[in-house]
Scaffold this motif. Structure first.
Motif, PDB file in Angstrom:
ATOM      1  N   TYR A  57       0.832  -1.211   0.000  1.00 27.22           N
ATOM      2  CA  TYR A  57       0.000   0.000   0.000  1.00 27.22           C
ATOM      3  C   TYR A  57       0.865   1.260   0.000  1.00 27.22           C
ATOM      4  O   TYR A  57       1.782   1.394   0.819  1.00 27.22           O
ATOM      5  CB  TYR A  57      -0.926   0.009   1.217  1.00 27.22           C
ATOM      6  CG  TYR A  57      -2.029  -1.024   1.138  1.00 27.22           C
ATOM      7  CD1 TYR A  57      -3.142  -0.818   0.335  1.00 27.22           C
ATOM      8  CD2 TYR A  57      -1.938  -2.209   1.848  1.00 27.22           C
ATOM      9  CE1 TYR A  57      -4.146  -1.766   0.246  1.00 27.22           C
ATOM     10  CE2 TYR A  57      -2.938  -3.176   1.771  1.00 27.22           C
ATOM     11  CZ  TYR A  57      -4.040  -2.939   0.968  1.00 27.22           C
ATOM     12  OH  TYR A  57      -5.028  -3.878   0.875  1.00 27.22           O
ATOM     13  N   ASP A  59       0.110   4.138   1.010  1.00 32.46           N
ATOM     14  CA  ASP A  59      -0.047   4.869   2.264  1.00 32.46           C
ATOM     15  C   ASP A  59       1.007   4.471   3.291  1.00 32.46           C
ATOM     16  O   ASP A  59       1.364   5.257   4.165  1.00 32.46           O
ATOM     17  CB  ASP A  59      -1.434   4.602   2.864  1.00 32.46           C
ATOM     18  CG  ASP A  59      -2.546   5.217   2.029  1.00 32.46           C
ATOM     19  OD1 ASP A  59      -2.218   5.930   1.061  1.00 32.46           O
ATOM     20  OD2 ASP A  59      -3.716   4.986   2.338  1.00 32.46           O
ATOM     21  N   TYR A  60       1.483   3.228   3.186  1.00 36.02           N
ATOM     22  CA  TYR A  60       2.438   2.717   4.169  1.00 36.02           C
ATOM     23  C   TYR A  60       3.878   2.687   3.665  1.00 36.02           C
ATOM     24  O   TYR A  60       4.818   2.580   4.459  1.00 36.02           O
ATOM     25  CB  TYR A  60       2.058   1.289   4.557  1.00 36.02           C
ATOM     26  CG  TYR A  60       0.863   1.170   5.482  1.00 36.02           C
ATOM     27  CD1 TYR A  60       0.214   2.289   5.985  1.00 36.02           C
ATOM     28  CD2 TYR A  60       0.379  -0.076   5.847  1.00 36.02           C
ATOM     29  CE1 TYR A  60      -0.875   2.177   6.821  1.00 36.02           C
ATOM     30  CE2 TYR A  60      -0.719  -0.211   6.695  1.00 36.02           C
ATOM     31  CZ  TYR A  60      -1.338   0.929   7.173  1.00 36.02           C
ATOM     32  OH  TYR A  60      -2.418   0.798   8.010  1.00 36.02           O
TER      33      TYR A  60
END
Length: 236
Positions: A57, A59-60
């Motif tokens: 992801y 976001d991570y």
């Protein structure tokens, strides 16, 4: 004069973490530290799949890697997995120990029903499920981002007692990786965390197999077998 202090090697950091763990265990003998042997954080199918999912992801991607070194240094002094929740104690700088809590949303009924539907006739035993011994098709279903078993960032909520105001501090990142390592010891922790029943996956597949067998010999396909008999026959 350096403003950053003396550089500490990974071995020194690990030794300090071990000393802090010993002190913590005297106060609380129930602590469950996460110890990494070798260079790989997770070795089991479920552990590796968990870590791969996190790293997939965007976001991570810029934050999660901060936790790798922390886990390998023995910074995760305690990690407990409960239904939909993870609690950890992470070794911080100096004498600090930080508390992390991670909450993961329960798998929706819709997604669970879709997983069960795809699992028909594809899992034979609980051992196959826990060791990841199933078809490539089922592997892809489990890891599918739309309706698979692994959580998305939107389903993961966390907090840490450290003063870092970053979206994901290194203590949270270490905890997330340590969860994967925990699955090496017992893959059932994954199902506890996601609040799903392993028995349902097995029984769904077994029921389909029984129907196929009965149909093949010309008997009724609506015959059912109670849970205790299924457990006896298939080792659940």
């Amino acid at each position: 004069m350096s403003f950053y202090g003396r550089y500490e090697t990974a071995a020194e950091k690990k030794r300090k973490a071990q000393n802090k763990l010993k002190k913590l265990m005297k106060k609380d003998p129930t602590v469950e530290p996460v110890t990494i042997e070798g260079r790989t954080i997770a070795k089991s199918w479920w552990g590796k799949a968990w870590c791969t999912n996190l790293e997939s992801y965007a976001d991570y991607s810029n934050r999660i890697s901060r936790g790798k070194a922390y886990v390998k240094q023995g910074a995760v002094l305690d990690l407990k997995i409960e239904e939909g929740k993870v609690l950890s104690k992470i070794n911080g700088s100096g004498s600090k120990i930080y508390d992390c809590d991670i909450h993961i949303d329960k798998l929706s009924d819709e997604r669970w029903d879709r997983v069960l539907e795809h699992c028909q006739n594809k899992i034979s035993t609980l051992d196959d499920l826990l060791t990841g011994n199933f078809s490539d098709e089922l592997l892809m279903i489990f890891k599918d981002k739309s309706y698979g078993l692994f959580p998305s960032p939107d389903e993961i909520h966390f907090g840490c007692s450290c003063p870092d105001v970053a979206y994901m501090c290194k203590h949270i990142a270490a905890t997330l990786y340590a969860i994967g390592a925990k699955f090496d010891n017992d893959p059932l922790f994954f199902f506890t965390l996601r609040q799903i029943e392993t028995e349902s996956l097995i029984k769904k597949s077994i029921e389909k197999k029984l129907d196929n067998m009965l149909e093949h010999v010309g008997k009724k396909t609506d015959r059912t077998m109670d849970a205790s008999k299924i457990s006896d026959v298939f080792g659940l």
